[in-house]
Motif scaffolding. Structure first.
Motif, PDB file in Angstrom:
ATOM      1  N   ILE A 233       0.837  -1.209   0.000  1.00 29.52           N
ATOM      2  CA  ILE A 233       0.000   0.000   0.000  1.00 29.52           C
ATOM      3  C   ILE A 233       0.866   1.252   0.000  1.00 29.52           C
ATOM      4  O   ILE A 233       0.586   2.219  -0.729  1.00 29.52           O
ATOM      5  CB  ILE A 233      -0.942  -0.010   1.219  1.00 29.52           C
ATOM      6  CG1 ILE A 233      -1.960  -1.151   1.082  1.00 29.52           C
ATOM      7  CG2 ILE A 233      -1.670   1.324   1.362  1.00 29.52           C
ATOM      8  CD1 ILE A 233      -2.821  -1.354   2.310  1.00 29.52           C
ATOM      9  N   PHE A 234       1.939   1.238   0.799  1.00 33.45           N
ATOM     10  CA  PHE A 234       2.856   2.392   0.840  1.00 33.45           C
ATOM     11  C   PHE A 234       3.434   2.667  -0.541  1.00 33.45           C
ATOM     12  O   PHE A 234       3.680   3.821  -0.909  1.00 33.45           O
ATOM     13  CB  PHE A 234       3.992   2.133   1.828  1.00 33.45           C
ATOM     14  CG  PHE A 234       3.563   2.105   3.269  1.00 33.45           C
ATOM     15  CD1 PHE A 234       2.301   2.532   3.654  1.00 33.45           C
ATOM     16  CD2 PHE A 234       4.426   1.635   4.247  1.00 33.45           C
ATOM     17  CE1 PHE A 234       1.906   2.503   4.980  1.00 33.45           C
ATOM     18  CE2 PHE A 234       4.037   1.613   5.576  1.00 33.45           C
ATOM     19  CZ  PHE A 234       2.777   2.039   5.951  1.00 33.45           C
ATOM     20  N   LEU A 293      14.437   1.706   1.098  1.00 34.17           N
ATOM     21  CA  LEU A 293      13.108   2.302   1.208  1.00 34.17           C
ATOM     22  C   LEU A 293      13.145   3.650   1.910  1.00 34.17           C
ATOM     23  O   LEU A 293      12.438   4.584   1.521  1.00 34.17           O
ATOM     24  CB  LEU A 293      12.174   1.341   1.949  1.00 34.17           C
ATOM     25  CG  LEU A 293      11.800   0.057   1.195  1.00 34.17           C
ATOM     26  CD1 LEU A 293      11.020  -0.890   2.103  1.00 34.17           C
ATOM     27  CD2 LEU A 293      10.986   0.381  -0.046  1.00 34.17           C
ATOM     28  N   VAL A 294      13.966   3.761   2.958  1.00 37.99           N
ATOM     29  CA  VAL A 294      14.049   5.029   3.696  1.00 37.99           C
ATOM     30  C   VAL A 294      14.621   6.127   2.809  1.00 37.99           C
ATOM     31  O   VAL A 294      14.067   7.241   2.725  1.00 37.99           O
ATOM     32  CB  VAL A 294      14.892   4.860   4.972  1.00 37.99           C
ATOM     33  CG1 VAL A 294      15.190   6.216   5.604  1.00 37.99           C
ATOM     34  CG2 VAL A 294      14.170   3.971   5.982  1.00 37.99           C
ATOM     35  N   MET A 295      15.738   5.838   2.128  1.00 36.11           N
ATOM     36  CA  MET A 295      16.348   6.849   1.259  1.00 36.11           C
ATOM     37  C   MET A 295      15.421   7.196   0.102  1.00 36.11           C
ATOM     38  O   MET A 295      15.296   8.370  -0.277  1.00 36.11           O
ATOM     39  CB  MET A 295      17.689   6.333   0.720  1.00 36.11           C
ATOM     40  CG  MET A 295      18.796   6.300   1.750  1.00 36.11           C
ATOM     41  SD  MET A 295      19.133   7.948   2.443  1.00 36.11           S
ATOM     42  CE  MET A 295      19.616   8.835   0.960  1.00 36.11           C
ATOM     43  N   GLY A 296      14.752   6.211  -0.461  1.00 36.38           N
ATOM     44  CA  GLY A 296      13.813   6.488  -1.541  1.00 36.38           C
ATOM     45  C   GLY A 296      12.685   7.392  -1.093  1.00 36.38           C
ATOM     46  O   GLY A 296      12.288   8.315  -1.812  1.00 36.38           O
ATOM     47  N   VAL A 423       6.528  10.618   6.167  1.00 36.91           N
ATOM     48  CA  VAL A 423       5.998   9.717   7.200  1.00 36.91           C
ATOM     49  C   VAL A 423       6.400   8.275   6.912  1.00 36.91           C
ATOM     50  O   VAL A 423       6.746   7.516   7.833  1.00 36.91           O
ATOM     51  CB  VAL A 423       4.463   9.856   7.292  1.00 36.91           C
ATOM     52  CG1 VAL A 423       3.885   8.784   8.224  1.00 36.91           C
ATOM     53  CG2 VAL A 423       4.082  11.245   7.785  1.00 36.91           C
ATOM     54  N   LEU A 424       6.366   7.894   5.640  1.00 36.57           N
ATOM     55  CA  LEU A 424       6.751   6.530   5.278  1.00 36.57           C
ATOM     56  C   LEU A 424       8.193   6.241   5.665  1.00 36.57           C
ATOM     57  O   LEU A 424       8.508   5.125   6.110  1.00 36.57           O
ATOM     58  CB  LEU A 424       6.572   6.321   3.769  1.00 36.57           C
ATOM     59  CG  LEU A 424       5.142   6.316   3.233  1.00 36.57           C
ATOM     60  CD1 LEU A 424       5.136   6.020   1.738  1.00 36.57           C
ATOM     61  CD2 LEU A 424       4.290   5.308   3.967  1.00 36.57           C
ATOM     62  N   ALA A 425       9.078   7.209   5.491  1.00 36.59           N
ATOM     63  CA  ALA A 425      10.479   7.012   5.878  1.00 36.59           C
ATOM     64  C   ALA A 425      10.588   6.692   7.367  1.00 36.59           C
ATOM     65  O   ALA A 425      11.342   5.787   7.765  1.00 36.59           O
ATOM     66  CB  ALA A 425      11.301   8.260   5.538  1.00 36.59           C
TER      67      ALA A 425
END
Length: 506
Positions: A233-234, A293-296, A423-425
């Motif tokens: 979903i993210f 994922l965090v950097m993206g 927020v996702l990060a």
């Protein structure tokens, strides 16, 4: 395409009816993909991973043939339903050291397919008659047939073979893909033992149905399922589909207009999307899933902030009926078009947008597919069916709701997605365990024994030793509830086993 609209008698409909038909064409495929994702789980356990893939490809071929030969909108709908149900992927035969890179080829294939499709559509503008849309549909049969033939030579998943009590065939497959054809290779025997233990545990302690995936228990299956669904979903909440949807509109603000501008804009996006899928093949199994994922997320958020600033300061609001994306529900009023007040600002905006697309393709695109496949050993395909279904629901919601959001908030549209990416990060950093380089059985230990999940260098026998130590600790803590002899387990470990106190606080 104009010729398609004419052949399907769309030109006889009102503007609102045309938009509704376009929306139904998109929605039909998504609904079919949703159903196909849920059906893929049980089918994979019945006919095998290879059988499921061949079945899906066959359904796709028949659905595509139906669309190529369509002489009515009903045949197009039928073809869309059939092609939508053909969803699946293979990750169980991928070595854990290369699993990220191999699963990342899904995103590369998606990017390559989208890029080719956009440019084929662009070239189709010069083709006269119904061939302008039948030819693009027909060309999809070429990769489908090549894929079908290739799958015939692909070995069945060893996990499925063990599940069906075909141990000898499972060892032969493992020897082929792990041990240079040697059945007694240490890697072959180690992985076969891990798979056998996992399948045996599943038979003895799980019911094998869907409800098992929603239970907490010692295996934390509920957490795994929620993490898999969340990542899928993210992936859509980054806003990439919504942003790419409006690329043709941005081209119109530069002075270009018409079908050429629309398809050319899509073609540029397709090229960038394809090229961005190449770096993950190199870095996915070096950086890890969480850092990727965090950097993206951070880079996507920064790009969206820049796009929001440019739109907010230099954007002017216009009403543009022709700018409505095909397949959206925005058919009641004119869609807001944010035209920039200078060609330079438009170019700056588009460059930033393409950096954003590239960043997504290097991070969320491949990792969003890879991560869910690494969370499960028991009930794997049932779980992946549910996570894929969640992805299709999210895709549908983003595509359908984005026109309304843009119409209401204008340039703040990009700010919303910038905040979501930020927020996702934080969520990824705090809640997602690292799975890079671990076998599916080691991932089981991560969730059942609560290891330090951020150290991707932890492997057997360290994890096995710590698992025994933690079992003993749990027994001592809950001895009043369970009375069976696990005392002294860690003292009976083999002399060469690495104990928890020697694993750098793993």
């Amino acid at each position: 395409m104009p010729q398609f609209l004419e052949d399907m008698e769309f030109n006889l409909m009102s503007q609102a009816d045309q938009q509704r038909q376009g929306s139904l064409l998109i929605s039909t495929m998504m609904a079919a993909a949703f159903v196909g994702s849920l059906a893929a789980g049980p089918l994979a356990d019945i006919i095998g991973r290879k059988g499921l893939t061949l079945l899906g490809t066959t359904i796709f071929v028949f659905g595509d043939v139906l669309q190529v030969g369509a002489d009515s909108i009903a045949m197009v709908y039928g073809g869309r339903v059939m092609t939508g149900t053909s969803v699946g992927y293979q990750s169980e035969i991928a070595p854990k050291e290369m699993r990220g890179r191999l699963v990342s080829t899904i995103q590369l294939s998606i990017g390559l397919g989208m890029g080719l499709a956009y440019w084929i559509d662009y070239a189709g503008l010069k083709v006269q008659g119904s061939m302008s849309w039948r030819l693009p549909f027909g060309l999809q049969l070429i990769p489908a047939i090549i894929f079908f033939v290739g799958m015939l030579a692909t070995p069945e998943s060893p996990r499925y073979l063990v599940q069906k009590q075909q141990d000898r065939r499972a060892i032969e497959v493992l020897a082929l893909i792990r041990g240079d054809g040697k059945r007694d290779h240490p890697d072959v025997l180690m992985e076969f033992t891990e798979i056998k233990q996992s399948i045996t545990y599943e038979r003895q302690h799980t019911s094998g149905d869907y409800w098992y995936l929603f239970k907490r228990g010692n295996d934390n299956n509920q957490r795994r399922l929620l993490l898999g669904m969340a990542v899928q979903i993210f992936q859509q909440l980054t806003g990439v589909n919504a942003i790419m949807l409006y690329a043709p509109m941005l081209f119109e603000t530069t002075g270009a207009s018409g079908g050429n501008a629309t398809l050319f804009a899509n073609g540029i996006s397709g090229i960038i999307n394809c090229v961005s899928a190449i770096p993950p093949l190199i870095i996915m199994d070096r950086w890890g899933r969480r850092p990727t994922l965090v950097m993206g997320s951070i880079i996507c958020s920064m790009c969206l902030i820049v796009m929001s600033i440019i739109s907010g300061i230099h954007g002017t609001v216009e009403a543009n009926d022709s700018a409505k994306p095909t397949g959206s529900l925005a058919d009641e009023s004119s869609l807001t078009l944010l035209a920039l007040d200078g060609r330079g600002y438009t170019i700056a905006f588009m460059v930033t947008m393409y950096v954003y697309i590239f960043s997504y393709g290097c991070s969320w695109g491949p990792a969003g597919w890879a991560y869910p496949t690494e969370l499960y050993s028991q009930g794997k395909y049932k779980a992946l069916g549910i996570t894929s279904a969640a992805s299709w629901i999210a895709t549908f919601a983003v595509i359908q709701l984005s026109p309304f959001i843009l119409d209401q908030v204008q340039w703040k549209f990009y700010t919303i997605y910038a905040v979501i990416c930020a927020v996702l990060a934080l969520v990824i950093y705090k809640y997602l365990p690292e799975t890079m380089g671990k076998s599916l059985e080691e991932v089981d230990l991560i969730f059942t024994c609560d290891f330090n999940t951020y150290d991707h260098a932890v492997h057997h026998p360290q994890t096995a030793a710590e698992a025994l130590e933690r079992l003993e600790h749990m027994h001592n803590k809950q001895s009043h509830l369970f009375n069976f002899g696990t005392s002294g387990i860690s003292n009976n470990l083999p002399p060469n086993a690495i104990r928890p106190d020697n694993t750098n606080n793993v």
